[in-house]
Design a protein around this motif. Structure first.
Motif, PDB file in Angstrom:
ATOM      1  N   ILE B 109      13.903  -0.138  -6.363  1.00  0.00           N
ATOM      2  CA  ILE B 109      14.519   1.099  -6.835  1.00  0.00           C
ATOM      3  C   ILE B 109      13.555   1.839  -7.760  1.00  0.00           C
ATOM      4  O   ILE B 109      13.442   3.065  -7.705  1.00  0.00           O
ATOM      5  N   VAL B 110      12.847   1.078  -8.596  1.00  0.00           N
ATOM      6  CA  VAL B 110      11.828   1.712  -9.448  1.00  0.00           C
ATOM      7  C   VAL B 110      10.788   2.401  -8.572  1.00  0.00           C
ATOM      8  O   VAL B 110      10.346   3.517  -8.857  1.00  0.00           O
ATOM      9  N   GLY B 111      10.426   1.746  -7.474  1.00  0.00           N
ATOM     10  CA  GLY B 111       9.481   2.344  -6.543  1.00  0.00           C
ATOM     11  C   GLY B 111      10.009   3.655  -5.982  1.00  0.00           C
ATOM     12  O   GLY B 111       9.280   4.638  -5.861  1.00  0.00           O
ATOM     13  N   ILE B 112      11.292   3.679  -5.639  1.00  0.00           N
ATOM     14  CA  ILE B 112      11.894   4.900  -5.095  1.00  0.00           C
ATOM     15  C   ILE B 112      11.822   6.009  -6.140  1.00  0.00           C
ATOM     16  O   ILE B 112      11.549   7.174  -5.815  1.00  0.00           O
ATOM     17  N   VAL B 113      12.081   5.653  -7.401  1.00  0.00           N
ATOM     18  CA  VAL B 113      12.049   6.671  -8.455  1.00  0.00           C
ATOM     19  C   VAL B 113      10.644   7.251  -8.598  1.00  0.00           C
ATOM     20  O   VAL B 113      10.463   8.468  -8.666  1.00  0.00           O
ATOM     21  N   PHE B 114       9.637   6.377  -8.627  1.00  0.00           N
ATOM     22  CA  PHE B 114       8.264   6.880  -8.740  1.00  0.00           C
ATOM     23  C   PHE B 114       7.888   7.704  -7.510  1.00  0.00           C
ATOM     24  O   PHE B 114       7.179   8.702  -7.607  1.00  0.00           O
ATOM     25  N   SER B 115       8.362   7.289  -6.353  1.00  0.00           N
ATOM     26  CA  SER B 115       8.084   8.067  -5.139  1.00  0.00           C
ATOM     27  C   SER B 115       8.665   9.465  -5.272  1.00  0.00           C
ATOM     28  O   SER B 115       8.043  10.453  -4.861  1.00  0.00           O
ATOM     29  N   SER B 116       9.869   9.546  -5.821  1.00  0.00           N
ATOM     30  CA  SER B 116      10.505  10.854  -5.976  1.00  0.00           C
ATOM     31  C   SER B 116       9.738  11.704  -6.982  1.00  0.00           C
ATOM     32  O   SER B 116       9.583  12.915  -6.799  1.00  0.00           O
ATOM     33  N   GLN B 117       9.251  11.047  -8.040  1.00  0.00           N
ATOM     34  CA  GLN B 117       8.452  11.792  -9.012  1.00  0.00           C
ATOM     35  C   GLN B 117       7.180  12.316  -8.357  1.00  0.00           C
ATOM     36  O   GLN B 117       6.768  13.456  -8.599  1.00  0.00           O
ATOM     37  N   ALA B 118       6.593  11.456  -7.522  1.00  0.00           N
ATOM     38  CA  ALA B 118       5.392  11.900  -6.817  1.00  0.00           C
ATOM     39  C   ALA B 118       5.707  13.113  -5.945  1.00  0.00           C
ATOM     40  O   ALA B 118       4.925  14.067  -5.864  1.00  0.00           O
ATOM     41  N   GLN B 119       6.866  13.087  -5.308  1.00  0.00           N
ATOM     42  CA  GLN B 119       7.249  14.195  -4.432  1.00  0.00           C
ATOM     43  C   GLN B 119       7.414  15.472  -5.241  1.00  0.00           C
ATOM     44  O   GLN B 119       7.050  16.554  -4.785  1.00  0.00           O
ATOM     45  N   THR B 120       7.990  15.346  -6.446  1.00  0.00           N
ATOM     46  CA  THR B 120       8.125  16.522  -7.306  1.00  0.00           C
ATOM     47  C   THR B 120       6.761  17.102  -7.633  1.00  0.00           C
ATOM     48  O   THR B 120       6.559  18.315  -7.583  1.00  0.00           O
ATOM     49  N   GLU B 121       5.821  16.210  -7.958  1.00  0.00           N
ATOM     50  CA  GLU B 121       4.479  16.690  -8.301  1.00  0.00           C
ATOM     51  C   GLU B 121       3.815  17.358  -7.105  1.00  0.00           C
ATOM     52  O   GLU B 121       3.065  18.319  -7.247  1.00  0.00           O
TER      53      GLU B 121
END
Lengths: 147, 167
Positions: B109-121
């Motif tokens: 789940i932490v990975g999913i959150v970082f992935s989403s942050q990456a997508q925002t960037e």
């Protein structure tokens, strides 16, 4: 069409190899599962480590049984075992197809989900994880349970 | 520009923000990243590199390949060029989802959150930061996957092997 963007070491394998390999592996695993009922003791399907050590359901608990139910054509039962996995599976299939299309050169990029979708998924997983373990009636339907 | 496969090549050769080292710039040779990386606040104030661009190194030196493995980025992900098209950065979202479901760990789940942050960037065109976030997603996903694999194997050893030998 330029191929010099790949480093020489990787350059010998066809680009579509990775998604095809993953697809074949997934199909093989599913086919194997289809012949082995995970609910029968003695069949060598591993249980969930989280559930074994804590007694609680993880988001994936029931997923194996859900897929087994699918291989037997019993979609309703599959949803009973793990709703989340049933919702995520089609998404993963679409993502895999987009990845394969990308590696075959039919698309410019694999499937991209918005950040908002990602956060929604993360939240859904967390909520599901907690809620399916609550001992009250509507939530117990989400648990992987004994059946 | 696609990561590869549609034949147009990428942005023109030049210095671009180093996706693996924010605060640095890296020479893009038009087809791939090179090993030439230097701080952005060089004495020339970030102007054109002195003495012209570095000699065009061939990628036979193991052409630097930033970005992780995973679904999309087995090759190079070029910088956002003047054409404005985005590089293909693998956010590791799908891998994180699979690890979450298979390995029953919050690390997925932490990975999913970082992935989403990456997508925002990526949406904000901060590609260097996106690369950093994607790398963090990759780390958590791989660790989660590793622990998950170990616990599956451990359970196999604890429950299955004794079962086999007891017969």
């Amino acid at each position: 069409m330029t191929t010099s963007t790949l480093p020489p070491v990787v350059g010998t394998a066809p680009r579509w190899l990775a998604p095809v390999a993953v697809g074949i592996g997934a199909l093989a695993a599913t086919a194997t599962l289809g012949s082995v009922d995970p609910e029968v003791r003695g069949h060598l399907i591993p249980g969930c480590p989280f559930r074994t050590f804590t007694g609680l359901d993880c988001p994936g608990c029931g997923g194996t049984r859900a897929v087994y139910a699918l291989t037997q054509g019993d979609v309703a039962r599959a949803f009973e075992h793990n709703v989340l996995v049933m919702l995520v599976l089609p998404l993963l299939v679409v993502a895999w197809a987009a990845w394969l299309a990308f590696r075959l050169g039919w698309r410019t990029r694999p499937l991209v989900l918005s950040a908002r979708a990602g956060y929604t998924i993360a939240t859904a997983f967390m909520v599901f994880w907690v809620v399916r373990n609550l001992p009250w009636v509507p939530f117990t339907w989400l648990g992987s349970g004994a059946g | 520009m696609a990561g590869y496969g549609t034949g147009q090549g990428g942005p023109p050769p030049g210095w671009y923000p180093d996706p693996d080292r924010p605060g640095n710039r890296r020479w893009w040779d038009g087809l791939a990243w090179t090993d030439f990386s230097e701080p952005l606040d060089a004495s020339d104030g970030g102007a054109a590199p002195s003495g012209g661009p570095p000699p065009h190194p061939t990628t036979s030196g193991g052409g630097y390949s930033p970005g992780g493995g995973g679904f999309a980025a087995a090759g190079t992900t070029g910088p956002a060029g003047a054409s404005g098209t985005a590089p293909n950065i693998d956010t590791w979202l799908w891998q994180s989802i699979v690890v979450t479901v298979l390995c029953c760990l919050p690390l997925g789940i932490v990975g999913i959150v970082f992935s989403s942050q990456a997508q925002t960037e990526i949406s904000n065109r901060n590609y260097a930061v996106a690369q950093q976030k994607a790398k963090q997603a990759k780390t958590f996903t791989l660790i989660g996957g590793g622990i998950g694999l170990l616990s599956w194997l451990g359970m196999f050893g604890l429950f299955w092997l004794p079962f086999m030998f007891a017969i």
